[in-house]
Design an enzyme around this catalytic site. Structure first.
Site, PDB file in Angstrom:
ATOM      1  N   HIS A   1       2.738   3.484  -8.996  1.00 39.36           N
ATOM      2  CA  HIS A   1       2.551   2.059  -9.288  1.00 39.36           C
ATOM      3  C   HIS A   1       3.784   1.495 -10.015  1.00 39.36           C
ATOM      4  O   HIS A   1       4.218   0.381  -9.747  1.00 39.36           O
ATOM      5  CB  HIS A   1       1.284   1.847 -10.123  1.00 39.36           C
ATOM      6  CG  HIS A   1       0.021   2.200  -9.385  1.00 39.36           C
ATOM      7  ND1 HIS A   1      -0.233   1.772  -8.114  1.00 39.36           N
ATOM      8  CD2 HIS A   1      -1.056   2.957  -9.733  1.00 39.36           C
ATOM      9  CE1 HIS A   1      -1.418   2.229  -7.702  1.00 39.36           C
ATOM     10  NE2 HIS A   1      -1.929   2.962  -8.674  1.00 39.36           N
TER      11      HIS A   1
ATOM     12  N   ASP B   1       0.826  -1.206   0.000  1.00 37.97           N
ATOM     13  CA  ASP B   1       0.000   0.000   0.000  1.00 37.97           C
ATOM     14  C   ASP B   1       0.867   1.265   0.000  1.00 37.97           C
ATOM     15  O   ASP B   1       1.951   1.271   0.591  1.00 37.97           O
ATOM     16  CB  ASP B   1      -0.904  -0.017   1.246  1.00 37.97           C
ATOM     17  CG  ASP B   1      -2.051   0.971   1.128  1.00 37.97           C
ATOM     18  OD1 ASP B   1      -2.312   1.471   0.012  1.00 37.97           O
ATOM     19  OD2 ASP B   1      -2.690   1.255   2.159  1.00 37.97           O
TER      20      ASP B   1
ATOM     21  N   LEU C   1      11.281 -20.147  -5.071  1.00 29.97           N
ATOM     22  CA  LEU C   1      10.204 -19.352  -4.460  1.00 29.97           C
ATOM     23  C   LEU C   1       8.896 -19.484  -5.243  1.00 29.97           C
ATOM     24  O   LEU C   1       8.892 -19.416  -6.471  1.00 29.97           O
ATOM     25  CB  LEU C   1      10.640 -17.868  -4.453  1.00 29.97           C
ATOM     26  CG  LEU C   1       9.584 -16.868  -3.971  1.00 29.97           C
ATOM     27  CD1 LEU C   1       9.391 -16.955  -2.461  1.00 29.97           C
ATOM     28  CD2 LEU C   1       9.991 -15.435  -4.360  1.00 29.97           C
TER      29      LEU C   1
HETATM   30  C1  FPP Z   1      -1.893   0.153  -3.440  1.00 32.74           C
HETATM   31  O1  FPP Z   1      -1.443   1.481  -3.376  1.00 32.74           O
HETATM   32  C2  FPP Z   1      -1.313  -0.512  -4.598  1.00 32.74           C
HETATM   33  C3  FPP Z   1      -2.026  -1.063  -5.631  1.00 32.74           C
HETATM   34  C4  FPP Z   1      -3.499  -1.038  -5.698  1.00 32.74           C
HETATM   35  C5  FPP Z   1      -1.338  -1.684  -6.776  1.00 32.74           C
HETATM   36  C6  FPP Z   1      -0.144  -2.511  -6.413  1.00 32.74           C
HETATM   37  C7  FPP Z   1       0.469  -3.041  -7.648  1.00 32.74           C
HETATM   38  C8  FPP Z   1       1.789  -3.107  -7.896  1.00 32.74           C
HETATM   39  C9  FPP Z   1       2.842  -2.705  -6.950  1.00 32.74           C
HETATM   40  C10 FPP Z   1       2.208  -3.683  -9.208  1.00 32.74           C
HETATM   41  C11 FPP Z   1       2.393  -5.164  -9.090  1.00 32.74           C
HETATM   42  C12 FPP Z   1       2.682  -5.746 -10.423  1.00 32.74           C
HETATM   43  C13 FPP Z   1       2.675  -7.074 -10.704  1.00 32.74           C
HETATM   44  C14 FPP Z   1       2.920  -7.561 -12.068  1.00 32.74           C
HETATM   45  C15 FPP Z   1       2.422  -8.078  -9.673  1.00 32.74           C
HETATM   46  P1  FPP Z   1      -2.522   2.651  -3.465  1.00 32.74           P
HETATM   47  O2  FPP Z   1      -2.710   3.001  -4.899  1.00 32.74           O
HETATM   48  O3  FPP Z   1      -3.770   2.231  -2.742  1.00 32.74           O
HETATM   49  O4  FPP Z   1      -1.786   3.793  -2.689  1.00 32.74           O
HETATM   50  P2  FPP Z   1      -2.449   4.936  -1.799  1.00 32.74           P
HETATM   51  O5  FPP Z   1      -3.044   4.245  -0.589  1.00 32.74           O
HETATM   52  O6  FPP Z   1      -1.275   5.776  -1.443  1.00 32.74           O
HETATM   53  O7  FPP Z   1      -3.461   5.636  -2.643  1.00 32.74           O
END
Ligand code: FPP
Length: 242
Positions: A32, A15, A126
Site C-alpha cells: 500500500h 489493484d 487537475l
Molecule cells: C487494492 O490492492 C488497493 C487498495 C485497497 C488500497 C489502495 C490505496 C492506495 C494506493 C493509497 C491511496 C492513498 C491516498 C491518500 C489516496 P489490494 O490490497 O486489493 O491488492 P491485492 O489484490 O493484491 O490483494
C-alpha cells in the site's frame, strides 16, 4: 476511424498492492505504501498532460471486511499521505476531493480530508477525486434518497425523475463521466466502482500490479484508448459521417 481526442476523465482501480508485497515476502502494508508512490507519479503525469479529472478507488465500502490491522494501516496511510502531499498538490494547482460515505472514518481523517479539500478548492488544474468508503450501489442509493425526499417535499414530481436528475445527485456530478477506466492487477471486473458513471467508459485492464504502474504504463493505456472508436450506441457509419 478512432476518435483521437485524449480522455478528459480517467478512473482507476489501483489493484495489486497486496500481491506486490506478498511476492517480495513483505507485509501487505508495504504494497500500500508503494502504491501511494505510484499514485503520486500518476497524478503528476496527469497534471502535466492536462487531463481534467482523475478518480481513483482507494477504499471500497467492502474493504471494511479486511483484517482490522490492514484497515488501520490504510487509514493511517491516507492520513499521512494527505499530510505529506497536500502542499505539493496545492503548488501543482490540483484540486483534491473525496467521494464516498465519510461516516465511519476516524475523526482525525475526516478533519484532514476537509482541510485538504478547503486548501485546494480554488485550484484550476487537475481535479483529483479519491473514492474512499465508496461503492457504486451506495452512490445510486443516496441519489435515490435525495430524489425521494424532493418528491415528498413537493419539489419534484415522479414523472420529472430522469437520467439527468439522477446523474445530478451522484458523486462526480460536477464533471464529465470517465472516458477511460483502468484496472491494474489482472482482474477484469468493475467491483462496484462508478457503476452509473462508467456506462460508456472504455475499459482497460492490465496485468501490472498497482505499485509497478508508472506514467509509462499510463502512456500505453492512453495509446490503447486512442485506437478506440466511441460510438455511444450509434453505428460506425453515423460516427464517421458526422
Ligand atoms: C487494492 O490492492 C488497493 C487498495 C485497497 C488500497 C489502495 C490505496 C492506495 C494506493 C493509497 C491511496 C492513498 C491516498 C491518500 C489516496 P489490494 O490490497 O486489493 O491488492 P491485492 O489484490 O493484491 O490483494
Amino acid at each position: 476511424m478512432p476518435d483521437t481526442t485524449p480522455p478528459k476523465h480517467i478512473a482507476i482501480i489501483m489493484d495489486g498492492n497486496g500481491r506486490w508485497a506478498t511476492q517480495r515476502g513483505l507485509p501487505r502494508s508495504a504494497g500500500h505504501k508503494k502504491g501511494v508512490n505510484a499514485l503520486k507519479d500518476v497524478v503528476k503525469f496527469c497534471a502535466k498532460e492536462k487531463i481534467e479529472v482523475l478518480t481513483v478507488f482507494a477504499f471500497s465500502s467492502e474493504n471494511w471486511k479486511r483484517p482490522k490491522q490492514e484497515v488501520e494501516v490504510l487509514m493511517d496511510l491516507f492520513l499521512s499521505a494527505l499530510k505529506s502531499e497536500v502542499d505539493e498538490l496545492h503548488v501543482n494547482n490540483v484540486t483534491l476531493k473525496f467521494i464516498g460515505d465519510r461516516n465511519g472514518f476516524p475523526s482525525k481523517l475526516t478533519d484532514m480530508i476537509r482541510n485538504t479539500e478547503l486548501q485546494t478548492e480554488n485550484n484550476s488544474g487537475l481535479k483529483l477525486f479519491v473514492a474512499a468508503n465508496y461503492g457504486g450501489r451506495w452512490d445510486i442509493v443516496q441519489a435515490c434518497r435525495h430524489l425521494a425526499d424532493d418528491v415528498l417535499n413537493g419539489k419534484l414530481s415522479v414523472s420529472e425523475i430522469d437520467e439527468s436528475r439522477i446523474s445530478d445527485q451522484l458523486s462526480l456530478s460536477e464533471c464529465s463521466e470517465p472516458d477511460l477506466f483502468i484496472r491494474t492487477g489482472g482482474e477484469q471486473r468493475i467491483s462496484n466502482f462508478l457503476l452509473w458513471q462508467c456506462a460508456y467508459s472504455e475499459l482497460y485492464f492490465c496485468e501490472d500490479l498497482w505499485p509497478d504502474f508508472s506514467p509509462a504504463h499510463l502512456q500505453k493505456a492512453l495509446q490503447w484508448y486512442a485506437g478506440r472508436q466511441r460510438r455511444f450506441g450509434l453505428t460506425t457509419q453515423q460516427i464517421e459521417s458526422h
